[in-house]
Write a protein that holds these residues in place. Sequence first.
Motif, PDB file in Angstrom:
ATOM      1  N   SER A 285      31.466  27.488  51.646  1.00 54.80           N
ATOM      2  CA  SER A 285      32.852  27.921  51.396  1.00 54.80           C
ATOM      3  C   SER A 285      33.435  27.297  50.124  1.00 54.80           C
ATOM      4  O   SER A 285      34.327  27.881  49.503  1.00 54.80           O
ATOM      5  CB  SER A 285      33.742  27.595  52.592  1.00 54.80           C
ATOM      6  OG  SER A 285      33.809  26.194  52.796  1.00 54.80           O
TER       7      SER A 285
ATOM      8  N   LEU B  94      37.528  31.588  55.947  1.00 53.13           N
ATOM      9  CA  LEU B  94      37.005  31.376  54.598  1.00 53.13           C
ATOM     10  C   LEU B  94      37.000  29.911  54.190  1.00 53.13           C
ATOM     11  O   LEU B  94      36.407  29.555  53.181  1.00 53.13           O
ATOM     12  CB  LEU B  94      37.811  32.195  53.584  1.00 53.13           C
ATOM     13  CG  LEU B  94      37.808  33.710  53.808  1.00 53.13           C
ATOM     14  CD1 LEU B  94      38.570  34.410  52.688  1.00 53.13           C
ATOM     15  CD2 LEU B  94      36.397  34.252  53.931  1.00 53.13           C
TER      16      LEU B  94
ATOM     17  N   PRO C 157      27.903  34.584  50.057  1.00 50.94           N
ATOM     18  CA  PRO C 157      28.286  33.637  51.101  1.00 50.94           C
ATOM     19  C   PRO C 157      27.116  33.379  52.046  1.00 50.94           C
ATOM     20  O   PRO C 157      26.340  34.286  52.347  1.00 50.94           O
ATOM     21  CB  PRO C 157      29.432  34.336  51.822  1.00 50.94           C
ATOM     22  CG  PRO C 157      29.231  35.775  51.543  1.00 50.94           C
ATOM     23  CD  PRO C 157      28.555  35.871  50.206  1.00 50.94           C
TER      24      PRO C 157
ATOM     25  N   VAL D 105      32.158  29.617  46.909  1.00 51.64           N
ATOM     26  CA  VAL D 105      32.446  31.051  46.797  1.00 51.64           C
ATOM     27  C   VAL D 105      33.952  31.241  46.735  1.00 51.64           C
ATOM     28  O   VAL D 105      34.710  30.482  47.325  1.00 51.64           O
ATOM     29  CB  VAL D 105      31.835  31.867  47.961  1.00 51.64           C
ATOM     30  CG1 VAL D 105      30.324  31.880  47.891  1.00 51.64           C
ATOM     31  CG2 VAL D 105      32.303  31.361  49.307  1.00 51.64           C
ATOM     32  N   THR D 106      34.373  32.260  45.990  1.00 53.02           N
ATOM     33  CA  THR D 106      35.796  32.495  45.754  1.00 53.02           C
ATOM     34  C   THR D 106      36.199  33.871  46.264  1.00 53.02           C
ATOM     35  O   THR D 106      35.614  34.882  45.846  1.00 53.02           O
ATOM     36  CB  THR D 106      36.105  32.404  44.246  1.00 53.02           C
ATOM     37  OG1 THR D 106      35.573  31.186  43.737  1.00 53.02           O
ATOM     38  CG2 THR D 106      37.591  32.473  43.990  1.00 53.02           C
ATOM     39  N   PRO D 107      37.195  33.935  47.145  1.00 55.57           N
ATOM     40  CA  PRO D 107      37.672  35.251  47.597  1.00 55.57           C
ATOM     41  C   PRO D 107      38.355  36.008  46.455  1.00 55.57           C
ATOM     42  O   PRO D 107      38.955  35.400  45.567  1.00 55.57           O
ATOM     43  CB  PRO D 107      38.678  34.917  48.688  1.00 55.57           C
ATOM     44  CG  PRO D 107      38.500  33.488  49.017  1.00 55.57           C
ATOM     45  CD  PRO D 107      37.876  32.836  47.829  1.00 55.57           C
ATOM     46  N   ASN D 108      38.272  37.329  46.490  1.00 51.84           N
ATOM     47  CA  ASN D 108      38.973  38.167  45.514  1.00 51.84           C
ATOM     48  C   ASN D 108      40.480  38.056  45.661  1.00 51.84           C
ATOM     49  O   ASN D 108      41.220  38.234  44.706  1.00 51.84           O
ATOM     50  CB  ASN D 108      38.551  39.633  45.682  1.00 51.84           C
ATOM     51  CG  ASN D 108      37.174  39.881  45.149  1.00 51.84           C
ATOM     52  OD1 ASN D 108      36.805  39.373  44.111  1.00 51.84           O
ATOM     53  ND2 ASN D 108      36.400  40.654  45.879  1.00 51.84           N
TER      54      ASN D 108
ATOM     55  N   LEU E 135      31.768  41.406  53.417  1.00 52.17           N
ATOM     56  CA  LEU E 135      31.430  40.222  52.618  1.00 52.17           C
ATOM     57  C   LEU E 135      31.451  40.529  51.116  1.00 52.17           C
ATOM     58  O   LEU E 135      31.963  39.740  50.335  1.00 52.17           O
ATOM     59  CB  LEU E 135      30.075  39.666  53.032  1.00 52.17           C
ATOM     60  CG  LEU E 135      30.043  39.057  54.435  1.00 52.17           C
ATOM     61  CD1 LEU E 135      28.610  38.778  54.864  1.00 52.17           C
ATOM     62  CD2 LEU E 135      30.890  37.809  54.499  1.00 52.17           C
ATOM     63  N   SER E 136      30.943  41.689  50.738  1.00 51.96           N
ATOM     64  CA  SER E 136      30.949  42.028  49.313  1.00 51.96           C
ATOM     65  C   SER E 136      32.341  42.411  48.826  1.00 51.96           C
ATOM     66  O   SER E 136      32.649  42.282  47.649  1.00 51.96           O
ATOM     67  CB  SER E 136      29.950  43.152  49.009  1.00 51.96           C
ATOM     68  OG  SER E 136      30.301  44.322  49.692  1.00 51.96           O
TER      69      SER E 136
ATOM     70  N   GLN F  41      28.677  36.671  44.110  1.00 59.55           N
ATOM     71  CA  GLN F  41      28.726  35.495  44.977  1.00 59.55           C
ATOM     72  C   GLN F  41      28.153  35.843  46.350  1.00 59.55           C
ATOM     73  O   GLN F  41      28.510  36.866  46.931  1.00 59.55           O
ATOM     74  CB  GLN F  41      30.148  34.973  45.122  1.00 59.55           C
ATOM     75  CG  GLN F  41      30.694  34.425  43.830  1.00 59.55           C
ATOM     76  CD  GLN F  41      32.057  33.777  44.026  1.00 59.55           C
ATOM     77  OE1 GLN F  41      32.732  34.012  45.017  1.00 59.55           O
ATOM     78  NE2 GLN F  41      32.439  32.964  43.073  1.00 59.55           N
TER      79      GLN F  41
ATOM     80  N   PHE G  93      34.449  38.648  48.602  1.00 58.29           N
ATOM     81  CA  PHE G  93      34.069  37.663  47.587  1.00 58.29           C
ATOM     82  C   PHE G  93      33.817  38.301  46.234  1.00 58.29           C
ATOM     83  O   PHE G  93      33.459  39.464  46.142  1.00 58.29           O
ATOM     84  CB  PHE G  93      32.834  36.883  48.061  1.00 58.29           C
ATOM     85  CG  PHE G  93      33.101  36.079  49.288  1.00 58.29           C
ATOM     86  CD1 PHE G  93      33.820  34.899  49.218  1.00 58.29           C
ATOM     87  CD2 PHE G  93      32.686  36.522  50.524  1.00 58.29           C
ATOM     88  CE1 PHE G  93      34.104  34.166  50.348  1.00 58.29           C
ATOM     89  CE2 PHE G  93      32.963  35.795  51.672  1.00 58.29           C
ATOM     90  CZ  PHE G  93      33.671  34.613  51.578  1.00 58.29           C
ATOM     91  N   LYS G  94      34.001  37.512  45.205  1.00 61.50           N
ATOM     92  CA  LYS G  94      33.814  37.999  43.843  1.00 61.50           C
ATOM     93  C   LYS G  94      32.380  38.466  43.646  1.00 61.50           C
ATOM     94  O   LYS G  94      31.447  37.951  44.255  1.00 61.50           O
ATOM     95  CB  LYS G  94      34.184  36.914  42.840  1.00 61.50           C
ATOM     96  CG  LYS G  94      35.676  36.618  42.891  1.00 61.50           C
ATOM     97  CD  LYS G  94      36.122  35.740  41.763  1.00 61.50           C
ATOM     98  CE  LYS G  94      37.644  35.608  41.867  1.00 61.50           C
ATOM     99  NZ  LYS G  94      38.204  34.838  40.788  1.00 61.50           N
TER     100      LYS G  94
END
Length: 125
Positions: free
Chosen positions: A12, A65, A114, A15-18, A104-105, A112, A108-109
Amino acid sequence: MDIDVRAKLTNSQSVTPNDSSLEAVRIEIAVLADQDYERIQKLNNPNCEDYRLGATKLIATVIPLDGSWSDEFMHDVAFKHSKVSTQGRPRMYYFQVLDCQRELSKVFKTGQLPKIATEVHMTTG
């Protein structure tokens, strides 16, 4: 048979959430009886829907997240406990993590990946 599941992101921090307002991502865990799993494995290039359709049970799981376990996260579609009928012959079960909606796709950016850890506890009787 009683089944308890939980999952978490093990990476966690990398990885960076959008969208920074997102708190969790939804996946499913498919519970597959041995004969169903073997049937799906014989298909030419089985896809996510093949596993969904062949599952004895689908368990919705919402993974936070922040890296905490899903059973510590309150969400209206997350199931921590489920039951599967085991009448008839003894069975072996397989568990498959599914992301048929590609959550998941989406979360996350690009690029990346996860990593998800899952724990499944089964009890009978």
